[in-house]
Design an enzyme around this catalytic site. Structure first.
Site, short mmCIF file in Angstrom:
data_model
loop_
_atom_site.label_atom_id
_atom_site.label_comp_id
_atom_site.label_asym_id
_atom_site.label_seq_id
_atom_site.Cartn_x
_atom_site.Cartn_y
_atom_site.Cartn_z
N ASP A 110 -54.32 3.07 28.46
CA ASP A 110 -53.27 4.01 28.86
C ASP A 110 -53.20 4.27 30.35
OD1 ASP A 110 -55.52 5.67 29.15
OD2 ASP A 110 -54.30 7.43 28.77
N GLU A 111 -53.79 3.39 31.16
CA GLU A 111 -53.63 3.59 32.60
C GLU A 111 -53.60 2.25 33.32
OE1 GLU A 111 -57.10 5.37 34.64
OE2 GLU A 111 -58.02 5.48 32.68
N ASP A 127 -51.16 7.11 34.67
CA ASP A 127 -52.12 7.46 33.62
C ASP A 127 -51.40 8.33 32.58
OD1 ASP A 127 -54.36 7.98 32.13
OD2 ASP A 127 -55.31 9.30 33.61
MG LIG Z 1 -54.88 8.98 30.18
#
Ligand SMILES: [Mg+2]
Length: 427
Positions: free
Chosen positions: A134-135, A36
């Protein structure tokens, strides 16, 4: 426990997209990473604007406009120190941290960096499941021979994200997705938390029940009324007891609380096609309007391709007339493209191939097919000719995207489309 349907001897691990049955037994121990990015949007802003580094950065609505409506999309850790967090109304962020750098989100730039992150993750395993921009989850169970154990892989990719992209990520490693996701969140930013199988129960036990997936305020209240405030307390309940109180949800939570989560990591494939269509307010006879509508659709599709970093190798046209006769015609493009002009040219050819155009047009649709990554596309043949204007046109298209990103979709409108009725061009 719920019984698995028979699936030709496959385990749930091997069935992509199989629904979540937390209690299903998976015999092979797995190594799951949850990666993450830390304060992703704000970190990209700090990366691109060195003068923002070390300062509170708040990405979101403009607090000085629109009477401070809108929310914080993301903020840097410096801003978090002032009590700012994502989803906070921007007016409150302004009150708590008036000296922060307030920046408008730049979606296409974040998308671009996100693709770099995912490209990097893909080095270690093909089993990368994006959870958001974003993960991602990675199943590195089978990657050991090449890259070492899960911890070495986690360290390597965290270092690569730092060295190659100038960004920070937190990593959680566990035997399943649920535990890995909690682990990555525990020591942010730059967190690195490993939970080996034998430590899962001890790791989860002290955590509050709100850490369990699916526990919203309502379920949390129900659990508290039963005297359950920690994950360990739920795990200690006898099997079936929670199900009799909370139904299926209770059973699901009981398994999670015991660290049982057999959901596979399902790598998302690229979309196979992208399309859009428009139905005219009134059936349309004017050939110029039909052609311009195809241009507007091409324009929209091309910008969606560019935003996703994709090139189309084929195009299909859907044509429906006032009498509800529908034709589709498809063509393979001369070369992979992300440009509206190419799509429009092909669309006009396809229009000529509609066998009966005597009636008014009701609906037009375009769909791009054979999508490939821009980076992976074969080198262009036309590039050999000096007169090729493609690179320049592509550059222009990307600049238009950037302008639209900043000033809105109508900031740049093709001259041909200006003649059209205002509603039509937006579609
Ligand atoms: Mg994040």
């Amino acid at each position: 426990m719920r019984l698995l349907p028979r699936c030709q001897g496959l385990t749930t691990r091997e069935l992509p997209g199989f629904p979540f049955f937390p209690g299903d037994r998976v015999t092979q121990p797995r190594s799951i990473l949850h990666v993450d990015m830390d304060a992703f949007f704000a970190s990209v802003e700090q990366l691109d604007h060195p003068e923002y580094r070390g300062c509170p950065v708040i990405v979101g609505a403009d607090p000085r406009q629109g009477r401070g409506r809108g929310v914080v999309a993301a903020c840097s850790y410096e801003a978090r120190g002032f009590g700012v967090h994502s989803a906070l109304p921007i007016s409150q962020a302004w009150r708590r941290c008036p000296h922060a750098m307030y920046v408008r989100p730049r979606g296409s730039r974040y998308g671009e960096v996100s693709r770099q992150v995912f490209e990097l993750l893909g080095r270690y395993t093909d089993l990368v499941e994006p959870l958001s921009i974003d993960e991602a989850f990675l199943d590195v169970t089978g990657s050991g021979k090449l890259w070492g154990d899960a911890e070495s892989i986690g360290r390597a990719l965290q270092g690569a994200i730092r060295d190659e992209l100038g960004l920070e990520a937190s990593v959680g490693i566990a035997p399943n997705k649920f535990v890995a996701k909690i682990a990555s969140d525990l020591e942010k930013p730059r967190g690195f938390v490993v939970v080996p199988p034998e430590r899962v129960a001890g790791f989860l036990a002290p955590l509050p029940i709100t850490r369990l997936w699916g526990v919203g305020p309502k379920t949390a209240e129900q659990l508290r009324r039963l005297g359950l405030t920690t994950i360990g307390a739920i795990a200690a309940w006898p099997a079936g007891a929670l199900k009799s109180r909370l139904g299926e949800m209770g059973e699901h939570l009981w398994h999670l609380a015991r660290g049982e989560d057999s959901r596979p990591v399902v790598p998302h494939s690229e979309p196979k096609s992208l399309g859009c269509e428009t139905t005219f307010d009134a059936d349309q006879r004017d050939p110029a309007v039909v052609r311009n509508t195809l241009l507007a659709l091409s324009d929209r599709l091309a910008s969606r391709l560019r935003r996703r970093g994709l090139l189309a190798q084929g195009l299909s046209l859907k044509y429906r007339d006032a009498g509800f006769h529908t034709w589709t015609r498809a063509v393979r493009l001369v070369e992979p493209t992300e440009l509206a002009e190419d799509l429009h040219g092909a669309a006009l050819e396809l229009l000529e191939r509609v066998p009966d155009r005597s009636q008014a047009v009701r609906l037009l649709g375009l769909s791009t097919t054979g999508l490939v990554r821009r980076a992976a596309a074969p080198a262009t043949q036309l590039g050999l000719f000096v007169a090729d204007t493609r690179p320049r046109r592509a550059q222009l298209a990307h600049s238009v995207d950037a302008l639209r990103e900043r000033f809105g979709r109508d900031a740049v409108v093709r001259a041909a489309l200006l003649e059209m009725d205002g509603d039509e061009k937006k579609r």
